[in-house]
Motif scaffolding. Structure first.
Motif, PDB file in Angstrom:
ATOM      1  N   VAL A 339     -43.611  21.505  11.620  1.00 14.61           N
ATOM      2  CA  VAL A 339     -43.037  22.329  10.883  1.00 14.61           C
ATOM      3  C   VAL A 339     -43.548  23.885  11.107  1.00 14.61           C
ATOM      4  N   MET A 340     -44.899  23.798  11.371  1.00  6.73           N
ATOM      5  CA  MET A 340     -45.580  25.504  11.562  1.00  6.73           C
ATOM      6  C   MET A 340     -45.030  25.809  13.102  1.00  6.73           C
ATOM      7  N   LYS A 341     -44.825  25.027  13.729  1.00  7.68           N
ATOM      8  CA  LYS A 341     -44.446  25.258  15.431  1.00  7.68           C
ATOM      9  C   LYS A 341     -43.081  26.019  15.297  1.00  7.68           C
ATOM     10  N   GLY A 342     -42.360  25.085  14.411  1.00  6.66           N
ATOM     11  CA  GLY A 342     -40.875  25.583  14.366  1.00  6.66           C
ATOM     12  C   GLY A 342     -40.682  26.795  13.553  1.00  6.66           C
ATOM     13  N   ILE A 343     -41.378  27.079  12.580  1.00  7.98           N
ATOM     14  CA  ILE A 343     -41.488  28.586  11.861  1.00  7.98           C
ATOM     15  C   ILE A 343     -41.842  29.436  12.978  1.00  7.98           C
ATOM     16  N   ALA A 344     -42.903  29.294  13.751  1.00  7.88           N
ATOM     17  CA  ALA A 344     -43.567  30.251  14.577  1.00  7.88           C
ATOM     18  C   ALA A 344     -42.284  30.628  15.750  1.00  7.88           C
ATOM     19  N   GLU A 345     -41.756  29.532  16.090  1.00  8.25           N
ATOM     20  CA  GLU A 345     -40.777  29.765  17.251  1.00  8.25           C
ATOM     21  C   GLU A 345     -39.643  30.563  16.696  1.00  8.25           C
ATOM     22  N   ILE A 346     -39.295  30.560  15.580  1.00  9.32           N
ATOM     23  CA  ILE A 346     -38.362  31.444  14.898  1.00  9.32           C
ATOM     24  C   ILE A 346     -38.525  32.653  14.790  1.00  9.32           C
ATOM     25  N   ALA A 347     -39.860  33.017  14.407  1.00  7.11           N
ATOM     26  CA  ALA A 347     -40.516  34.073  14.374  1.00  7.11           C
ATOM     27  C   ALA A 347     -40.799  34.936  15.507  1.00  7.11           C
ATOM     28  N   GLY A 348     -40.775  34.137  16.716  1.00 11.77           N
ATOM     29  CA  GLY A 348     -40.998  34.612  18.145  1.00 11.77           C
ATOM     30  C   GLY A 348     -42.503  34.896  18.268  1.00 11.77           C
ATOM     31  N   VAL A 349     -43.406  33.787  17.594  1.00 10.68           N
ATOM     32  CA  VAL A 349     -44.774  33.742  17.946  1.00 10.68           C
ATOM     33  C   VAL A 349     -45.157  32.813  18.793  1.00 10.68           C
ATOM     34  N   GLU A 350     -46.040  33.194  19.830  1.00 10.02           N
ATOM     35  CA  GLU A 350     -46.437  32.188  20.739  1.00 10.02           C
ATOM     36  C   GLU A 350     -47.633  31.254  20.011  1.00 10.02           C
ATOM     37  N   THR A 351     -47.563  29.808  20.444  1.00 12.28           N
ATOM     38  CA  THR A 351     -48.582  29.095  19.837  1.00 12.28           C
ATOM     39  C   THR A 351     -49.050  28.217  20.959  1.00 12.28           C
ATOM     40  N   PRO A 352     -50.050  28.634  21.766  1.00  9.82           N
ATOM     41  CA  PRO A 352     -50.306  27.773  22.969  1.00  9.82           C
ATOM     42  C   PRO A 352     -51.294  26.459  22.397  1.00  9.82           C
TER      43      PRO A 352
END
Ligand code: NAD
Length: 400
Positions: A339-352
């Protein structure tokens, strides 16, 4: 006025809330539990007995409360009838079943409370309630109000401590007119503690979920494991090493970066409750942590974590292997990190770091959520990311 509420579930938290709420004079309490024969067994056990809670208050005082819900059933029609508020008090993987079963019977102007909601609660609830979603209000609390456990199923439950305060957000449906105030009413049902803190933005509650803790610790411990059984169950928190702490810290950095980016993109949206996990330990466990010099030491010296071990299963020769089906992965990845990854993806933030951990965990779960660094895996619908429900843009996220 006498208010009728419904509690969904039959575990530790559901026992506690049922007993607490049923002891209040102005509440009529129904319980719906769909799991196995819990409803039948519980009903039988309470025929001649009350449900008892043994409470230890934070100042050390103890008391006992005796009470009884009006009905305990697996029949959703009976359970939902005349109810103003529905509490879901089950692990996140069980939420979907309750939404499906209850939706046909839900009346307009119902408050639905996830206690706790866990990440993605609002997305799933909105989607599964369909047209009825706009007539309801959906609230989510960040955790369970108590540390609690069942001592004897159906009969006796213990509260080991109350949280001091607890964050809650709520989304009012466009056609929902509740006849009561949300925060005051939920507070009255829970009692004096914990004090509910309203969080304006529901995305912040999603990003605050503590499901970020277990997966990096598991990956740090077992990511390179060669499959050899180990002689004993390793300590989960007291055994945290530098690498595990660093992984958790990086996951938290990525969540924080997401919150900051969202605040920037939505000028004025308050994400201040989303703080780094190390800061959270320092505040939240201030009296239990004896060494606050680093995240690793804070976890290793947290009294609340004394003796907790890795989830393991035993082998025939008395050794142990990690249990990758345990909640720490099966709940905390699809209903947490994804879920966090999904929100980050929408915000355009990379999460390696989050991506690496999801990629490892999904193999253990035999699922595919992420492909490379995108949430386009074939099993994304069985997780609770915004993308699982067709939400892909900032506007869609914020105008739910
Ligand atoms: P629990 O483990 O006691 O829940 C078990 C209950 O969930 C079962 O009795 C059953 O009613 C239901 N259930 C289990 N498996 C099911 C299945 N396959 N299908 C349908 N229903 C099923 O849970 P809990 O301790 O009450 O915790 C509820 C939530 O609160 C969890 O998300 C947990 O992580 C969180 N939490 C618990 C505590 C605590 O002290 N117990 C503290 C903080 C947060």
């Amino acid at each position: 006025v006498k208010r009728k509420i419904l509690i969904c579930g039959g575990g530790n938290g559901a026992h506690c809330l049922s007993a607490l709420a049923a002891s209040r004079e102005n509440l009529d309490v129904n319980v719906l539990t769909l799991f196995q024969d819990e409803a039948e067994r519980w009903t039988k056990l309470l025929e001649d007995n009350d449900l008892k809670i043994s409470v230890t208050y934070n100042d050390g005082n103890e008391s006992e409360i005796h009470s009884k819900p009006s009905i305990i059933t697996k029949d959703p029609a009976k359970a939902v009838e005349g109810v103003d508020i529905v509490f879901l008090v089950v692990p996140a993987f069980a939420h979907a079943q309750y939404f499906t079963t209850m939706t046909p019977y839900l009346q307009p102007n119902t408050l639905i409370v996830g206690l706790p909601g866990q990440a993605g609660f609002e997305f799933q609830c909105r989607s599964m309630l369909g047209k009825k979603a706009s007539t309801c209000t959906i609230a989510s609390l960040e955790s369970l109000p108590w540390a609690c456990r069942i001592l004897e199923f159906g009969k006796h439950v213990q509260i080991l401590g109350f949280k001091e305060s607890l964050g809650m957000s709520f989304l009012t449906g466009s056609e929902c007119n509740l006849s009561f105030p949300v925060v005051e009413t939920v507070q009255e049902i829970l009692g004096e503690k914990p004090k509910i803190q309203v969080i304006q933005n529901y995305i912040a509650v999603n990003l605050m979920a503590k499901s970020i803790i277990h997966p990096p610790l598991l990956y740090g411990k077992w990511g390179d494991w060669d499959g050899t059984p180990v002689p004993e169950k390793p300590l989960f928190y007291q055994g945290v090493d530098d690498r595990q702490a660093e992984l958790l810290s990086k996951v938290s950095d990525e969540v924080l970066a997401t919150a900051k980016e969202l605040a920037k993109l939505r000028n004025g949206c308050d994400m201040s409750e989303v703080i780094h996990i190390f800061d959270w330990y320092k505040i939240y466990y201030k009296d239990q942590v004896s060494d606050k010099s680093s995240l690793m030491m804070a976890m290793r010296t947290n009294k609340a974590y004394d003796g907790l071990v890795h989830p393991m299963t035993s082998t025939e020769d008395g050794k142990f292997v990690p249990d990758f089906t345990y909640r720490y992965i099966s709940e905390d990845v699809p209903f947490g990190l994804v879920v966090m990854k999904g929100i980050a993806e929408i915000a355009g933030v990379e999460t390696p770091t989050i991506d690496t951990i999801i990629a490892w965990a999904q193999k253990k779960l035999d699922k595919e959520y992420i492909v490379g660094w995108k949430l386009t895996g074939k099993d994304i619908a069985s997780a609770r990311a915004p993308q699982s429900y067709g939400l892909h843009t900032i506007d869609e996220l914020f105008n739910m």
